[in-house]
Design a protein around this motif. Structure first.
Motif, PDB file in Angstrom:
ATOM      1  N   CYS A 235       0.866  -1.175   0.000  1.00 32.60           N
ATOM      2  CA  CYS A 235       0.000   0.000   0.000  1.00 32.60           C
ATOM      3  C   CYS A 235       0.902   1.225   0.000  1.00 32.60           C
ATOM      4  O   CYS A 235       1.628   1.477   0.967  1.00 32.60           O
ATOM      5  CB  CYS A 235      -0.902  -0.007   1.235  1.00 32.60           C
ATOM      6  N   THR A 236       0.862   1.985  -1.082  1.00 36.12           N
ATOM      7  CA  THR A 236       1.802   3.094  -1.287  1.00 36.12           C
ATOM      8  C   THR A 236       1.041   4.412  -1.347  1.00 36.12           C
ATOM      9  O   THR A 236       0.126   4.570  -2.159  1.00 36.12           O
ATOM     10  CB  THR A 236       2.586   2.888  -2.598  1.00 36.12           C
ATOM     11  N   GLU A 237       1.411   5.342  -0.472  1.00 38.60           N
ATOM     12  CA  GLU A 237       0.758   6.646  -0.413  1.00 38.60           C
ATOM     13  C   GLU A 237       1.814   7.742  -0.349  1.00 38.60           C
ATOM     14  O   GLU A 237       2.842   7.582   0.314  1.00 38.60           O
ATOM     15  CB  GLU A 237      -0.141   6.756   0.811  1.00 38.60           C
ATOM     16  N   PHE A 238       1.542   8.850  -1.020  1.00 35.92           N
ATOM     17  CA  PHE A 238       2.462   9.982  -0.968  1.00 35.92           C
ATOM     18  C   PHE A 238       1.805  11.197  -1.595  1.00 35.92           C
ATOM     19  O   PHE A 238       0.732  11.103  -2.201  1.00 35.92           O
ATOM     20  CB  PHE A 238       3.774   9.666  -1.698  1.00 35.92           C
ATOM     21  N   PHE A 239       2.454  12.341  -1.436  1.00 33.54           N
ATOM     22  CA  PHE A 239       2.022  13.582  -2.068  1.00 33.54           C
ATOM     23  C   PHE A 239       3.076  14.024  -3.073  1.00 33.54           C
ATOM     24  O   PHE A 239       4.284  13.845  -2.848  1.00 33.54           O
ATOM     25  CB  PHE A 239       1.821  14.697  -1.035  1.00 33.54           C
ATOM     26  N   VAL A 240       2.622  14.608  -4.173  1.00 35.09           N
ATOM     27  CA  VAL A 240       3.522  15.196  -5.162  1.00 35.09           C
ATOM     28  C   VAL A 240       3.243  16.693  -5.214  1.00 35.09           C
ATOM     29  O   VAL A 240       2.104  17.108  -5.431  1.00 35.09           O
ATOM     30  CB  VAL A 240       3.312  14.598  -6.571  1.00 35.09           C
ATOM     31  N   HIS A 241       4.273  17.481  -5.006  1.00 31.78           N
ATOM     32  CA  HIS A 241       4.136  18.938  -5.092  1.00 31.78           C
ATOM     33  C   HIS A 241       4.510  19.353  -6.512  1.00 31.78           C
ATOM     34  O   HIS A 241       5.684  19.338  -6.894  1.00 31.78           O
ATOM     35  CB  HIS A 241       5.026  19.619  -4.063  1.00 31.78           C
ATOM     36  N   SER A 242       3.505  19.678  -7.300  1.00 32.55           N
ATOM     37  CA  SER A 242       3.730  19.938  -8.712  1.00 32.55           C
ATOM     38  C   SER A 242       2.702  20.913  -9.253  1.00 32.55           C
ATOM     39  O   SER A 242       1.535  20.896  -8.842  1.00 32.55           O
ATOM     40  CB  SER A 242       3.667  18.618  -9.503  1.00 32.55           C
ATOM     41  N   HIS A 275      -2.188   0.376  -4.504  1.00 33.79           N
ATOM     42  CA  HIS A 275      -1.663  -0.914  -4.080  1.00 33.79           C
ATOM     43  C   HIS A 275      -0.860  -1.471  -5.254  1.00 33.79           C
ATOM     44  O   HIS A 275      -1.397  -1.611  -6.365  1.00 33.79           O
ATOM     45  CB  HIS A 275      -2.791  -1.872  -3.703  1.00 33.79           C
ATOM     46  N   THR A 276       0.391  -1.792  -5.019  1.00 34.24           N
ATOM     47  CA  THR A 276       1.284  -2.183  -6.102  1.00 34.24           C
ATOM     48  C   THR A 276       2.297  -3.202  -5.606  1.00 34.24           C
ATOM     49  O   THR A 276       2.495  -3.369  -4.389  1.00 34.24           O
ATOM     50  CB  THR A 276       2.021  -0.945  -6.659  1.00 34.24           C
ATOM     51  N   ASN A 277       2.964  -3.865  -6.526  1.00 31.60           N
ATOM     52  CA  ASN A 277       4.065  -4.761  -6.177  1.00 31.60           C
ATOM     53  C   ASN A 277       5.419  -4.102  -6.399  1.00 31.60           C
ATOM     54  O   ASN A 277       6.453  -4.705  -6.092  1.00 31.60           O
ATOM     55  CB  ASN A 277       3.978  -6.060  -6.990  1.00 31.60           C
ATOM     56  N   ASP A 278       5.408  -2.873  -6.920  1.00 33.16           N
ATOM     57  CA  ASP A 278       6.667  -2.176  -7.203  1.00 33.16           C
ATOM     58  C   ASP A 278       6.561  -0.711  -6.806  1.00 33.16           C
ATOM     59  O   ASP A 278       6.466   0.185  -7.653  1.00 33.16           O
ATOM     60  CB  ASP A 278       6.993  -2.291  -8.696  1.00 33.16           C
ATOM     61  N   PRO A 279       6.568  -0.428  -5.501  1.00 37.26           N
ATOM     62  CA  PRO A 279       6.449   0.973  -5.060  1.00 37.26           C
ATOM     63  C   PRO A 279       7.596   1.841  -5.556  1.00 37.26           C
ATOM     64  O   PRO A 279       7.424   3.041  -5.772  1.00 37.26           O
ATOM     65  CB  PRO A 279       6.432   0.867  -3.532  1.00 37.26           C
ATOM     66  N   GLY A 280       8.765   1.249  -5.746  1.00 36.05           N
ATOM     67  CA  GLY A 280       9.909   2.019  -6.247  1.00 36.05           C
ATOM     68  C   GLY A 280       9.645   2.596  -7.621  1.00 36.05           C
ATOM     69  O   GLY A 280       9.975   3.763  -7.905  1.00 36.05           O
ATOM     70  N   ASP A 298       3.260   0.406   3.113  1.00 35.11           N
ATOM     71  CA  ASP A 298       2.943  -0.670   4.050  1.00 35.11           C
ATOM     72  C   ASP A 298       2.937  -2.007   3.319  1.00 35.11           C
ATOM     73  O   ASP A 298       2.356  -2.137   2.227  1.00 35.11           O
ATOM     74  CB  ASP A 298       1.566  -0.448   4.683  1.00 35.11           C
ATOM     75  N   ASN A 299       3.572  -2.999   3.931  1.00 39.15           N
ATOM     76  CA  ASN A 299       3.576  -4.356   3.397  1.00 39.15           C
ATOM     77  C   ASN A 299       2.308  -5.053   3.862  1.00 39.15           C
ATOM     78  O   ASN A 299       2.202  -5.481   5.011  1.00 39.15           O
ATOM     79  CB  ASN A 299       4.817  -5.107   3.878  1.00 39.15           C
ATOM     80  N   HIS A 304      -1.065  -8.980   7.005  1.00 35.72           N
ATOM     81  CA  HIS A 304      -1.974 -10.136   7.021  1.00 35.72           C
ATOM     82  C   HIS A 304      -1.422 -11.258   7.884  1.00 35.72           C
ATOM     83  O   HIS A 304      -2.149 -11.885   8.662  1.00 35.72           O
ATOM     84  CB  HIS A 304      -2.188 -10.634   5.593  1.00 35.72           C
ATOM     85  N   ARG A 305      -0.113 -11.494   7.759  1.00 34.84           N
ATOM     86  CA  ARG A 305       0.488 -12.572   8.549  1.00 34.84           C
ATOM     87  C   ARG A 305       0.376 -12.307  10.046  1.00 34.84           C
ATOM     88  O   ARG A 305       0.312 -13.213  10.854  1.00 34.84           O
ATOM     89  CB  ARG A 305       1.952 -12.762   8.137  1.00 34.84           C
ATOM     90  N   HIS A 306       0.337 -11.033  10.383  1.00 33.11           N
ATOM     91  CA  HIS A 306       0.204 -10.667  11.794  1.00 33.11           C
ATOM     92  C   HIS A 306      -1.261 -10.487  12.195  1.00 33.11           C
ATOM     93  O   HIS A 306      -1.569 -10.023  13.279  1.00 33.11           O
ATOM     94  CB  HIS A 306       0.987  -9.388  12.081  1.00 33.11           C
ATOM     95  N   VAL A 307      -2.167 -10.851  11.288  1.00 36.34           N
ATOM     96  CA  VAL A 307      -3.608 -10.807  11.548  1.00 36.34           C
ATOM     97  C   VAL A 307      -4.042  -9.427  12.042  1.00 36.34           C
ATOM     98  O   VAL A 307      -4.783  -9.295  13.017  1.00 36.34           O
ATOM     99  CB  VAL A 307      -4.042 -11.886  12.574  1.00 36.34           C
ATOM    100  N   LEU A 308      -3.561  -8.414  11.305  1.00 38.20           N
ATOM    101  CA  LEU A 308      -3.990  -7.060  11.643  1.00 38.20           C
ATOM    102  C   LEU A 308      -5.216  -6.659  10.860  1.00 38.20           C
ATOM    103  O   LEU A 308      -5.842  -5.643  11.152  1.00 38.20           O
ATOM    104  CB  LEU A 308      -2.852  -6.060  11.364  1.00 38.20           C
ATOM    105  N   GLY A 309      -5.532  -7.409   9.826  1.00 40.99           N
ATOM    106  CA  GLY A 309      -6.713  -7.075   9.028  1.00 40.99           C
ATOM    107  C   GLY A 309      -6.344  -6.290   7.803  1.00 40.99           C
ATOM    108  O   GLY A 309      -5.497  -5.404   7.848  1.00 40.99           O
ATOM    109  N   ILE A 310      -7.001  -6.600   6.678  1.00 42.06           N
ATOM    110  CA  ILE A 310      -6.722  -5.929   5.422  1.00 42.06           C
ATOM    111  C   ILE A 310      -8.005  -5.566   4.733  1.00 42.06           C
ATOM    112  O   ILE A 310      -8.944  -6.348   4.701  1.00 42.06           O
ATOM    113  CB  ILE A 310      -5.890  -6.839   4.479  1.00 42.06           C
TER     114      ILE A 310
END
Length: 552
Positions: A235-242, A275-280, A298-299, A304-310
């Protein structure tokens, strides 16, 4: 404490304090709902809206007042829930406008910003009603402008005192409030915010921290979700100043690299969620447009493995379900029309899926989706035109706000009930133009009379009806018409009042708390009573309402 001017740090503390106060008192604000039904959610909507806004400025304590106010308004815009939340977001937008470009502000400038908040709030409502949150923000603006003090703390005290006096008069402005013996809930929520801001200055509150959002129990969701179901892991989030960026071209470039994508812009800033597999790779494309900030990755597989909920669209307890397999995010197959609707209950959701709805946002009376939730659903659909059916008057403004922000072509159909939404969708004709369809759907929903059966959450008296907590209530288009102690008898009485000689169809949607062992017997009774009409009964599984019924 006395302040001749406030800076960004002080402004931040004021709004965090206000948000915490509203969170603590939201239950009381909810209880001020005019009707004693279990769906009063004004306090919850306003609290979640303000919390979302404040969470956007939590790392900006050292920035200028104008910048913090601007980001606060943007956060509220995206997090707005329900009509009260949308109006609150516009109040904050006006305040931001009044503080634009300022590193700090004196009492006159703060007063002007509050008045700007009132102006923006009134502009957001097509037909303003006095005795509501609008009256309170207007009164706050008037008190601020008439003040002669140069002390910001004293200014806010005057604003709070006058606003509270006006709030106490709202029952005289709206008969419904007077009958229910309550003040306006949205106005009370706003007063709590103003008082929280004042208290932060009066007590010299420093380094206040935002209370956490209420935890949503998503463990069962995580347990039922296989690792393989997470197609895109980050899960990839950010702001772009443009400035002057080609937003559509940027969205087109990203769309094939993930899902749950939301890209919205406001002046010189772009907010991205994907949501992506290549945030870079995503970040490398974004940096070509301008400077990046607030990068958060966020991975989700690890979570999910830690059962935090998705939740593939958001983490606030709302679920967005795609109901068709032909929604293609790679841009190759663009549908001409798509549909989004709001509904709560597995049975109702399945009905909408069967009618061809592309995406169903889980929500309704007690869980109004935010502007962001609606935008998230929109971004998962690749279509030329997207119709949105709010199915609730308290969701309509958030949907309209989403339509104004989104880069896509959204058409909000003014459905206020589930039966209206079903009728509108079945009226759609792909051979007609958008304008013709909207006209046809709006005409069709005029012929839908909606009733519902629920229970009272408190004692009250409305329109001469004495209501006790736990009584069964029958409503017609939102107005209480029947009070009893048996859900089937109340439902039958409601039908007697809305069926006419021109009626052709009765639809009954049974809730999850309904006694299903008696449904078949009740349906036969209705069929025999209205033998010349088509009677249809469905298992809607909706919460809170034993029955939702409609007559057409």
């Amino acid at each position: 404490m006395d302040y001749l001017k406030i800076d960004g740090q002080r402004f931040y503390n004021m709004f965090v304090s206000a948000s915490n106060d509203l969170e603590e008192q939201k239950g009381f604000v909810n209880s001020l709902n005019v009707f004693p039904v279990p769906d009063g959610d004004t306090g919850s909507n306003m609290s979640m809206t303000l919390k979302t806004a404040v969470s956007e400025i939590k790392n900006m304590k050292s920035e200028s007042l104008g910048n913090i106010a601007r980001q606060l308004a943007k956060g509220a815009l995206m997090g707005a829930r329900g009509n009260s939340g949308v109006i609150l977001s516009q109040i904050l937008r006006g305040i931001s406008k009044g503080l634009e470009g300022k590193s700090e502000a004196n009492s006159t400038e703060i007063a002007n910003s509050i008045n700007e908040g009132a102006k923006f709030a009134y502009k957001a409502v097509m037909r303003p009603t006095e005795g509501t949150i609008l009256t309170i923000i207007r009164s706050a603006g008037e008190a601020a402008l008439s003040s002669n003090t140069n002390n910001v703390t004293d200014l806010l005290k005057e604003v709070c005192d006058y606003s509270e006096a006006i709030l106490n008069k709202t029952p005289e402005m709206l008969p419904a409030l007077k009958k229910a013996k309550v003040v306006d809930s949205g106005g009370k929520g706003l007063l709590i915010i103003l008082q929280g801001m004042y208290r932060a200055l009066r007590d010299g509150i420093e380094d206040v921290e935002l209370q956490d959002f209420e935890e949503i129990d998503t463990q069962s969701q995580a347990q039922n979700l296989d690792q393989e179901d997470i197609k895109y892991g980050y899960c990839t989030e950010f702001f772009v100043h443009s400035k002057n960026a080609d937003i559509q071209a940027f969205k087109d470039k990203l769309s094939s690299m993930g899902d749950s994508m939301v890209v919205v812009s406001d002046e010189d800033i772009i907010k991205v969620h994907i949501h992506t597999n290549d945030p870079g790779w995503i970040l490398s494309q974004a940096i070509k447009l301008g400077e990046l900030s607030k990068i958060k990755i966020d991975n989700m597989r690890e979570e999910h493995r830690h059962v935090l909920g998705i939740d593939n669209v958001n983490n606030k307890g709302l679920d967005v379900n795609n109901s068709t397999d032909d929604i293609n995010q790679d841009g190759n197959d663009i549908k001409k029309y798509a549909f989004i609707t709001v509904a709560m209950g597995a049975g109702l959701a399945n009905m909408f899926k069967d009618l061809g709805v592309d995406c169903i946002i889980e929500g309704g009376q007690t869980m109004n989706p935010s502007t962001q939730d609606i935008l998230s659903a929109v971004e998962n659909i690749n279509a030329e035109k997207i119709f949105i059916f709010p199915n609730n008057k308290n969701i309509f403004m958030a949907a309209k706000q989403a339509s104004e922000i989104s880069q896509k072509s959204l058409i909000v159909v003014p459905t206020k009930t589930i039966p209206q939404g079903i009728t509108a969708i079945t009226t759609f004709n792909s051979d007609l133009s958008v304008e013709e369809n909207v006209k046809s759907m709006e005409e069709a929903i005029k012929g839908v009379i909606t009733g519902s059966v629920t229970y009272a959450v408190r004692d009250t008296e409305i329109d001469g009806k004495i209501i006790k907590e736990g009584d069964i209530l029958g409503l017609v288009d939102g107005n209480i018409k029947q009070v009893g102690d048996d859900i089937f008898k109340v439902c039958e009485d409601i039908l007697d009042g809305i069926v006419s000689e021109d009626s052709d169809l009765i639809s009954i949607y049974c809730g999850k708390d309904c006694d299903h062992n008696k449904i078949e017997e009740f349906t036969h009774k209705v069929e025999n009573k209205y033998s010349d009409m088509d009677v249809q009964c469905y298992n809607g599984e909706q919460p809170l309402y034993y029955f939702i019924i409609s007559v057409e």
